[in-house]
Scaffold this active site. Sequence first.
Site, PDB file in Angstrom:
ATOM      1  N   ARG A 147      11.539   4.332  11.980  1.00  0.00           N
ATOM      2  CA  ARG A 147      10.290   3.899  12.612  1.00  0.00           C
ATOM      3  C   ARG A 147       9.553   5.105  13.184  1.00  0.00           C
ATOM      4  O   ARG A 147      10.099   5.851  13.998  1.00  0.00           O
ATOM      5  CB  ARG A 147      10.585   2.881  13.722  1.00  0.00           C
ATOM      6  CG  ARG A 147       9.354   2.317  14.402  1.00  0.00           C
ATOM      7  CD  ARG A 147       9.735   1.130  15.289  1.00  0.00           C
ATOM      8  NE  ARG A 147      10.700   1.505  16.304  1.00  0.00           N
ATOM      9  CZ  ARG A 147      10.361   1.969  17.521  1.00  0.00           C
ATOM     10  NH1 ARG A 147       9.082   2.114  17.835  1.00  0.00           N
ATOM     11  NH2 ARG A 147      11.296   2.284  18.394  1.00  0.00           N
TER      12      ARG A 147
ATOM     13  N   ASP B 298      -3.402  -3.248   4.872  1.00  0.00           N
ATOM     14  CA  ASP B 298      -3.858  -4.175   5.905  1.00  0.00           C
ATOM     15  C   ASP B 298      -4.192  -3.504   7.232  1.00  0.00           C
ATOM     16  O   ASP B 298      -4.694  -4.157   8.148  1.00  0.00           O
ATOM     17  CB  ASP B 298      -2.797  -5.250   6.147  1.00  0.00           C
ATOM     18  CG  ASP B 298      -2.670  -6.220   4.985  1.00  0.00           C
ATOM     19  OD1 ASP B 298      -3.418  -6.065   4.000  1.00  0.00           O
ATOM     20  OD2 ASP B 298      -1.817  -7.125   5.062  1.00  0.00           O
TER      21      ASP B 298
ATOM     22  N   TYR C 242     -12.633 -20.518 -25.988  1.00  0.00           N
ATOM     23  CA  TYR C 242     -12.655 -21.986 -26.046  1.00  0.00           C
ATOM     24  C   TYR C 242     -11.681 -22.504 -27.080  1.00  0.00           C
ATOM     25  O   TYR C 242     -11.614 -22.019 -28.215  1.00  0.00           O
ATOM     26  CB  TYR C 242     -14.061 -22.494 -26.403  1.00  0.00           C
ATOM     27  CG  TYR C 242     -14.067 -23.918 -26.932  1.00  0.00           C
ATOM     28  CD1 TYR C 242     -13.639 -24.976 -26.134  1.00  0.00           C
ATOM     29  CD2 TYR C 242     -14.465 -24.203 -28.234  1.00  0.00           C
ATOM     30  CE1 TYR C 242     -13.629 -26.275 -26.602  1.00  0.00           C
ATOM     31  CE2 TYR C 242     -14.462 -25.500 -28.731  1.00  0.00           C
ATOM     32  CZ  TYR C 242     -14.040 -26.535 -27.919  1.00  0.00           C
ATOM     33  OH  TYR C 242     -14.024 -27.825 -28.384  1.00  0.00           O
TER      34      TYR C 242
ATOM     35  N   CYS D 221       4.208 -12.319   0.594  1.00  0.00           N
ATOM     36  CA  CYS D 221       3.492 -13.519   0.152  1.00  0.00           C
ATOM     37  C   CYS D 221       4.434 -14.547  -0.463  1.00  0.00           C
ATOM     38  O   CYS D 221       4.082 -15.727  -0.575  1.00  0.00           O
ATOM     39  CB  CYS D 221       2.416 -13.151  -0.867  1.00  0.00           C
ATOM     40  SG  CYS D 221       1.102 -12.092  -0.223  1.00  0.00           S
TER      41      CYS D 221
ATOM     42  N   ALA E 208      10.336   0.662   8.211  1.00  0.00           N
ATOM     43  CA  ALA E 208      10.899   0.205   9.482  1.00  0.00           C
ATOM     44  C   ALA E 208      12.078  -0.743   9.301  1.00  0.00           C
ATOM     45  O   ALA E 208      12.883  -0.924  10.214  1.00  0.00           O
ATOM     46  CB  ALA E 208       9.816  -0.456  10.326  1.00  0.00           C
TER      47      ALA E 208
ATOM     48  N   TRP F 129     -18.818 -24.771 -23.286  1.00  0.00           N
ATOM     49  CA  TRP F 129     -19.289 -24.127 -22.060  1.00  0.00           C
ATOM     50  C   TRP F 129     -18.155 -24.237 -21.053  1.00  0.00           C
ATOM     51  O   TRP F 129     -17.763 -25.335 -20.661  1.00  0.00           O
ATOM     52  CB  TRP F 129     -20.539 -24.818 -21.503  1.00  0.00           C
ATOM     53  CG  TRP F 129     -21.786 -24.621 -22.288  1.00  0.00           C
ATOM     54  CD1 TRP F 129     -22.422 -25.545 -23.055  1.00  0.00           C
ATOM     55  CD2 TRP F 129     -22.562 -23.417 -22.373  1.00  0.00           C
ATOM     56  NE1 TRP F 129     -23.555 -25.014 -23.622  1.00  0.00           N
ATOM     57  CE2 TRP F 129     -23.663 -23.693 -23.222  1.00  0.00           C
ATOM     58  CE3 TRP F 129     -22.456 -22.141 -21.828  1.00  0.00           C
ATOM     59  CZ2 TRP F 129     -24.634 -22.747 -23.536  1.00  0.00           C
ATOM     60  CZ3 TRP F 129     -23.422 -21.191 -22.142  1.00  0.00           C
ATOM     61  CH2 TRP F 129     -24.485 -21.490 -22.977  1.00  0.00           C
TER      62      TRP F 129
ATOM     63  N   ALA G  32       0.820  -1.206   0.000  1.00  0.00           N
ATOM     64  CA  ALA G  32       0.000   0.000   0.000  1.00  0.00           C
ATOM     65  C   ALA G  32       0.855   1.258   0.000  1.00  0.00           C
ATOM     66  O   ALA G  32       0.578   2.219  -0.729  1.00  0.00           O
ATOM     67  CB  ALA G  32      -0.940   0.000   1.204  1.00  0.00           C
TER      68      ALA G  32
END
Length: 454
Positions: free
Chosen positions: A75, A281, A426, A43, A34, A434, A12
């Site tokens: 910090r 977050d 497809y 992640c 920090a 489908w 962010a």
Amino acid sequence: MIRLLVIGGSDAGISAALRAREKDPSAEVSVLLADEYPNYSICGLPFYLSGETPDHRQLAHRTAFEGIEILTNHRAVAIHPAAKTVEVVRGPNDGLRTLRYDHLVMATGAVPSRPKGLPGLDLPGVYFLHTMADGFAVQNHLTERGAHSVIMVGAGYIGVEMADALRHRGIEVTLVSHTDPVFPTVDPEFGRLVEEELSRHGVRIVGGCAVERIEADGPHSLAVSGTGRFVGSADLVLVATGARPDTDLAAAAGIPLGQAGAIRVTQRMETGIPGIWAAGDCVETWHRILQRPAYLPLGTTAHKQGRVAGENAVGGERLFAGSVGTQTVKVFELAISRTGLREAEARAAGFDPVTVETQTWDHKVYYPNAQKLRIRVTGDRRTRRLLGAQILGHWQSGVSKRIDVFATALFHGMGVEDLNDLDLSYTPPFSNPWDPVQMGAQVWVETMESGSRN
């Protein structure tokens, strides 16, 4: 010239800084970080620890931040909204430094939840996995001490990904979950299949167990005990029992908090104090289906919110459109994804939900290596509106992109039957005339029609 200060240099924060500079190249933008790792993909830590991504530097989303001042190892310890200043410390021996701002973006993220009343969390060999420093500490322990066994406490996204990662290194893994089955973000029917996949790859599953104690068991071993007479020992214990928004700094500055203790924001990502914005977050997320704030800490959401906050901080008028909670995880050979509301969540929100599961092939069976997909569609009985979906299948069978089709439909408030009208691609190696998404929708509609006839 606008002086923009951003607290936090992950998804962010960096997104806010980059967008602010794009919209106003004259803006003076600084990011307080920090640690030493701006814009790193947390992640990706499981894949670094598994050895699949051996160089941690590959986890950096980007390394060039032209026109942006990145203040590493800085910090923030206090915000003074009336004076428009932030007090900062750089190290244990440095004094306070005061930085001025015209606009401030809070992007402090989340911190790991520490299970209340659980002794032993601070013992050597017990780790949380939230920062790059955490990842390095675990990596050093695994390599330098030659750990052969790990107890993983928590079976959410981090828990199951780390079980996969550690087995990839040949380490014995015991996964302890307070839920039964594991991975409660999806329906129990899918949770059982996740358990089967974990077990098939040698992970020991202990479900329905609350860990009660962690203690030293010799110089290099730890003992873990919990309900149901569970007792286990390992060289290493990883704790991943959720996260909470990191809002202590905001609360001390008088910034109003809302859902789950996260910073309350408008869809412009404004806080309750003029000139202070927030994203990621640490903030509430506008839930597009529920039409109210929720706490949905996701990297994809953080990037979008940061972009909105950064643009508006330099004079823009952009709105964050909201989230539907789309997520995917890979566990060994499986991919599991969800978007929108599960049936219980939908019912709690006042809908009349019905969930229907179907199984189908990911592409034409006559083309080699066709894989089965299991698709669960949740829709509203009265309005036939799509409310959510879950997909489980082989990780190479397009699960992630197919959940995105459901997510797009949810974003635009489509009905379940409307999925049949989508013009999806497809060719036999990749799909069917489908698509499986549409097949899942058709089975849901047929079930509703059959029920109304009966």
